[in-house]
Design an enzyme around this catalytic site. Structure first.
Site, PDB file in Angstrom:
ATOM      1  N   LYS A  25       1.188  -1.183   0.003  1.00 23.17           N
ATOM      2  CA  LYS A  25      -0.115   0.229   0.158  1.00 23.17           C
ATOM      3  C   LYS A  25       0.507   1.102   0.130  1.00 23.17           C
ATOM      4  CE  LYS A  25      -4.335   2.427   2.089  1.00 23.17           C
ATOM      5  NZ  LYS A  25      -3.442   3.720   1.303  1.00 23.17           N
ATOM      6  N   LEU A  26       0.906   2.147  -1.335  1.00 23.47           N
ATOM      7  CA  LEU A  26       1.967   2.909  -1.188  1.00 23.47           C
ATOM      8  C   LEU A  26       1.100   4.444  -0.286  1.00 23.47           C
ATOM      9  CD1 LEU A  26       3.082   2.326  -5.170  1.00 23.47           C
ATOM     10  CD2 LEU A  26       3.857   1.748  -2.889  1.00 23.47           C
TER      11      LEU A  26
END
Length: 287
Positions: A25-26
Site C-alpha cells: 500500500k503506497l
C-alpha cells in the site's frame, strides 16, 4: 474517461492465502489515468482532473486507448531506502502555478504506479477476474521513467507485512484473485492492513466545536504538542468526555484545556517532518 475507483475495507491483521494477491500500500493519492478516444487525463478518486499538475507523465502515457487505476507517489531516498513520501506528494498535488510545477517536477518528480487495468482499446475489462486483468496489464503496459506496474506476490501476505513493518512502509493490500472491479464500492474482496505505530500520550485539552483532542508527550522541560486526535469510536469519545466532566477546565481559542491531564493510547501512521502524528486514532483511555 473517469471511473470511480473500487475501494478497500480495513482489516487489522494480515493473513496468507493462495486465493489472494498481495501488494504494497503506497503512501500517495489514488489516481485514474485515462487515455481514451485521444483524450488524456488523470483524475483523483473523486473525479477531479489533475493531469496539468503532473506534466512529466504526459510523454510516457500509452498512445492507445487505456484506463488504469493506480497510485500517484513521490519517492524520497534522503533517508536511505527509497520509499514514498506523502508530504512531498501533497506539495506536488497542491501546486497549481505553472512555473512552480515545472520546478517541482525536476526536484520532486512523481511516479504513477498502475495496479489495475479497466479499459483497453474500448473494451470494458472490469467484469474479468483480477488475475486476468493483472495478466493483461503485465502484457500491455511497459514500465517507463514515470509510469510503472505494481509488483505483487501470491500467498505470503504475513511475510510481506513483516517486511513492511521492518522498512517503515504504510501497509499492504490484499485482493482476491477472482474479484471483479466494482466502481465506488468498498468490498471485502479488497482489503488494506495498515502499519500503525502505537503510543501512550497525554490529552491536555479538546476542541470546542468538533471532536479533536490535543495530544502531548513529555519533552525535555515540558509537554510537547504532537498533534490533534480527530478519530476514535463513539464509545471511547463518550468515555473521555465523561471522565473530564469534573476536571478543571479553561477555554481559550476554541479549545478547552484540562487539569489533570488524561493518559490515552493512540495509533498513527507515521511522524510528519514537523514532529506531529499523522492520522492519530484514539483507541484507549488508560485507567
Amino acid at each position: 474517461m473517469f471511473i470511480s475507483p473500487m475501494l478497500l475495507e480495513s482489516k487489522i491483521e494480515p493473513f496468507s492465502s493462495v486465493e489472494h494477491i498481495y501488494e504494497l500500500k503506497l503512501d500517495g493519492h489514488r489516481a485514474i489515468m485515462s487515455s481514451y478516444n485521444n483524450n488524456y487525463e488523470i483524475y483523483t478518486r473523486y473525479g477531479n482532473p489533475v493531469s496539468n499538475r503532473y506534466p512529466e507523465l504526459r510523454e510516457f502515457v500509452p498512445k492507445r486507448s487505456i484506463v488504469l487505476d493506480g497510485e500517484m507517489i513521490v519517492t524520497d531516498s534522503t533517508t536511505g531506502l527509497p520509499k514514498p513520501n506523502f508530504e512531498k506528494l501533497i506539495a506536488r498535488f497542491q501546486t497549481t502555478k505553472e512555473g512552480k510545477i515545472h520546478f517541482l517536477m525536476k526536484e520532486q518528480p512523481v511516479t504513477f504506479v498502475a495496479f489495475d487495468i479497466l479499459y483497453l482499446d474500448g473494451k470494458n475489462l472490469m467484469n474479468l477476474p483480477l488475475s486476468e486483468r493483472k495478466q493483461i496489464l503485465e502484457k500491455e503496459l511497459d514500465n517507463t521513467e514515470h509510469i510503472v506496474k505494481m509488483q505483487y506476490i501470491e500467498e505470503y501476505g504475513e511475510a510481506l507485512f513483516e517486511a513492511v513493518k521492518e522498512q517503515g512502509l504504510e501497509g499492504i493490500c490484499i485482493k482476491a484473485k477472482n474479484s471483479k472491479y466494482f466502481p465506488n464500492i468498498r468490498s471485502s474482496n479488497w482489503l488494506k492492513v495498515l502499519n500503525y505505530s502505537f503510543l501512550d500520550v497525554w490529552i491536555i485539552g479538546y476542541r470546542v466545536d468538533k471532536f479533536g483532542l490535543i495530544a502531548a508527550i513529555k519533552g525535555e522541560s515540558s509537554l510537547k504538542n504532537i498533534g490533534i486526535i480527530e478519530h476514535g469510536s463513539i464509545n471511547i469519545r463518550r468515555e473521555f468526555y465523561n471522565k473530564v466532566r469534573s476536571y478543571t477546565q479553561e477555554e481559550k481559542n476554541n479549545f478547552v484545556y484540562i487539569q489533570p491531564y488524561v493518559k490515552a493510547r493512540v495509533k498513527f501512521l507515521n511522524w510528519t517532518s514537523k514532529g506531529y502524528m499523522r492520522i492519530p486514532v484514539l483507541i484507549e483511555i488508560v485507567k
